[in-house]
Design a protein around this motif. Structure first.
Motif, PDB file in Angstrom:
ATOM      1  N   ALA A 112      14.188   0.325   7.575  1.00 26.78           N
ATOM      2  CA  ALA A 112      14.339  -0.377   6.292  1.00 26.78           C
ATOM      3  C   ALA A 112      15.747  -0.964   6.152  1.00 26.78           C
ATOM      4  O   ALA A 112      15.909  -2.098   5.694  1.00 26.78           O
ATOM      5  CB  ALA A 112      14.038   0.573   5.138  1.00 26.78           C
ATOM      6  N   LYS A 137      12.906  -9.700   1.901  1.00 24.38           N
ATOM      7  CA  LYS A 137      13.459  -8.650   2.755  1.00 24.38           C
ATOM      8  C   LYS A 137      13.540  -7.318   2.008  1.00 24.38           C
ATOM      9  O   LYS A 137      13.256  -6.261   2.571  1.00 24.38           O
ATOM     10  CB  LYS A 137      14.845  -9.044   3.257  1.00 24.38           C
ATOM     11  CG  LYS A 137      14.843 -10.025   4.376  1.00 24.38           C
ATOM     12  CD  LYS A 137      16.264 -10.230   4.853  1.00 24.38           C
ATOM     13  CE  LYS A 137      16.279 -10.839   6.219  1.00 24.38           C
ATOM     14  NZ  LYS A 137      17.623 -10.894   6.783  1.00 24.38           N
ATOM     15  N   ALA A 183      11.618  -3.896   2.909  1.00 33.50           N
ATOM     16  CA  ALA A 183      12.339  -2.640   3.133  1.00 33.50           C
ATOM     17  C   ALA A 183      11.765  -1.518   2.281  1.00 33.50           C
ATOM     18  O   ALA A 183      11.592  -0.390   2.763  1.00 33.50           O
ATOM     19  CB  ALA A 183      13.821  -2.827   2.840  1.00 33.50           C
ATOM     20  N   ILE A 184      11.447  -1.810   1.035  1.00 31.45           N
ATOM     21  CA  ILE A 184      10.847  -0.794   0.163  1.00 31.45           C
ATOM     22  C   ILE A 184       9.468  -0.392   0.684  1.00 31.45           C
ATOM     23  O   ILE A 184       9.110   0.789   0.679  1.00 31.45           O
ATOM     24  CB  ILE A 184      10.778  -1.309  -1.293  1.00 31.45           C
ATOM     25  CG1 ILE A 184      12.203  -1.420  -1.850  1.00 31.45           C
ATOM     26  CG2 ILE A 184       9.936  -0.397  -2.168  1.00 31.45           C
ATOM     27  CD1 ILE A 184      12.296  -2.123  -3.178  1.00 31.45           C
ATOM     28  N   THR A 185       8.707  -1.372   1.162  1.00 31.94           N
ATOM     29  CA  THR A 185       7.388  -1.082   1.730  1.00 31.94           C
ATOM     30  C   THR A 185       7.524  -0.196   2.971  1.00 31.94           C
ATOM     31  O   THR A 185       6.745   0.749   3.148  1.00 31.94           O
ATOM     32  CB  THR A 185       6.661  -2.392   2.096  1.00 31.94           C
ATOM     33  OG1 THR A 185       6.586  -3.208   0.938  1.00 31.94           O
ATOM     34  CG2 THR A 185       5.283  -2.121   2.642  1.00 31.94           C
ATOM     35  N   ILE A 186       8.498  -0.481   3.806  1.00 27.85           N
ATOM     36  CA  ILE A 186       8.733   0.339   5.001  1.00 27.85           C
ATOM     37  C   ILE A 186       9.089   1.767   4.603  1.00 27.85           C
ATOM     38  O   ILE A 186       8.599   2.733   5.211  1.00 27.85           O
ATOM     39  CB  ILE A 186       9.830  -0.294   5.875  1.00 27.85           C
ATOM     40  CG1 ILE A 186       9.316  -1.579   6.513  1.00 27.85           C
ATOM     41  CG2 ILE A 186      10.325   0.680   6.936  1.00 27.85           C
ATOM     42  CD1 ILE A 186      10.387  -2.421   7.168  1.00 27.85           C
ATOM     43  N   LEU A 187       9.910   1.922   3.582  1.00 25.47           N
ATOM     44  CA  LEU A 187      10.256   3.267   3.115  1.00 25.47           C
ATOM     45  C   LEU A 187       9.035   4.018   2.593  1.00 25.47           C
ATOM     46  O   LEU A 187       8.854   5.202   2.888  1.00 25.47           O
ATOM     47  CB  LEU A 187      11.326   3.194   2.030  1.00 25.47           C
ATOM     48  CG  LEU A 187      12.734   2.901   2.496  1.00 25.47           C
ATOM     49  CD1 LEU A 187      13.660   2.733   1.289  1.00 25.47           C
ATOM     50  CD2 LEU A 187      13.242   3.998   3.405  1.00 25.47           C
ATOM     51  N   GLN A 240      15.997  -3.970   8.227  1.00 25.21           N
ATOM     52  CA  GLN A 240      15.269  -5.085   7.621  1.00 25.21           C
ATOM     53  C   GLN A 240      16.157  -5.881   6.665  1.00 25.21           C
ATOM     54  O   GLN A 240      16.087  -7.100   6.617  1.00 25.21           O
ATOM     55  CB  GLN A 240      14.032  -4.563   6.883  1.00 25.21           C
ATOM     56  CG  GLN A 240      13.217  -5.608   6.183  1.00 25.21           C
ATOM     57  CD  GLN A 240      12.555  -6.575   7.156  1.00 25.21           C
ATOM     58  OE1 GLN A 240      12.225  -6.220   8.268  1.00 25.21           O
ATOM     59  NE2 GLN A 240      12.385  -7.806   6.727  1.00 25.21           N
ATOM     60  N   ALA A 295      12.232   5.715   9.339  1.00 29.57           N
ATOM     61  CA  ALA A 295      11.830   4.729   8.335  1.00 29.57           C
ATOM     62  C   ALA A 295      13.048   4.179   7.599  1.00 29.57           C
ATOM     63  O   ALA A 295      13.118   2.972   7.323  1.00 29.57           O
ATOM     64  CB  ALA A 295      10.847   5.351   7.352  1.00 29.57           C
ATOM     65  N   LEU A 296      14.014   5.034   7.298  1.00 31.13           N
ATOM     66  CA  LEU A 296      15.230   4.587   6.621  1.00 31.13           C
ATOM     67  C   LEU A 296      16.020   3.619   7.490  1.00 31.13           C
ATOM     68  O   LEU A 296      16.493   2.585   7.005  1.00 31.13           O
ATOM     69  CB  LEU A 296      16.096   5.789   6.241  1.00 31.13           C
ATOM     70  CG  LEU A 296      17.412   5.475   5.547  1.00 31.13           C
ATOM     71  CD1 LEU A 296      17.152   4.839   4.190  1.00 31.13           C
ATOM     72  CD2 LEU A 296      18.249   6.730   5.412  1.00 31.13           C
TER      73      LEU A 296
END
Length: 90
Positions: free
Chosen positions: A77, A12, A16-20, A80, A73-74
């Motif tokens: 994330a 997870k 989240a880092i990938t989404i950011l 997520q 995006a935040l």
């Protein structure tokens, strides 16, 4: 006692880092796209001629688009990793 599944939590967190990171890339991409479109239309010159205002509307709209994408995006994330409801509803 709270049981934490470490591999699931790590996945997870990586998601989240990938989404950011994708949000940062998309924010820059869309803001540059809007910047090119507004420069082509010459929005600042139109506003200056029509309304006699010397405001940097192009720059405002470009920044608005960029930070709106960053914010979305935040939120995605945070959702997520399960913190969106905790942080956004404080």
């Amino acid at each position: 006692m709270v049981k934490v599944d470490v591999p699931f939590t790590a996945i997870k967190l990586v998601a989240a880092i990938t989404i950011l990171l994708i949000g940062l890339i998309l924010g820059r991409f869309f803001s540059n796209l809007v910047k090119k479109i507004l420069k082509e239309v010459e929005l600042n010159n139109i506003i200056k001629k029509e309304f006699k205002l010397d405001w940097p509307v192009e720059q405002f709209l470009v920044s608005l688009i960029r930070y709106l994408v960053y914010f979305v995006a935040l939120v995605i994330a945070l959702n997520q990793i399960g913190l969106a409801s905790i942080i956004l509803y404080m």
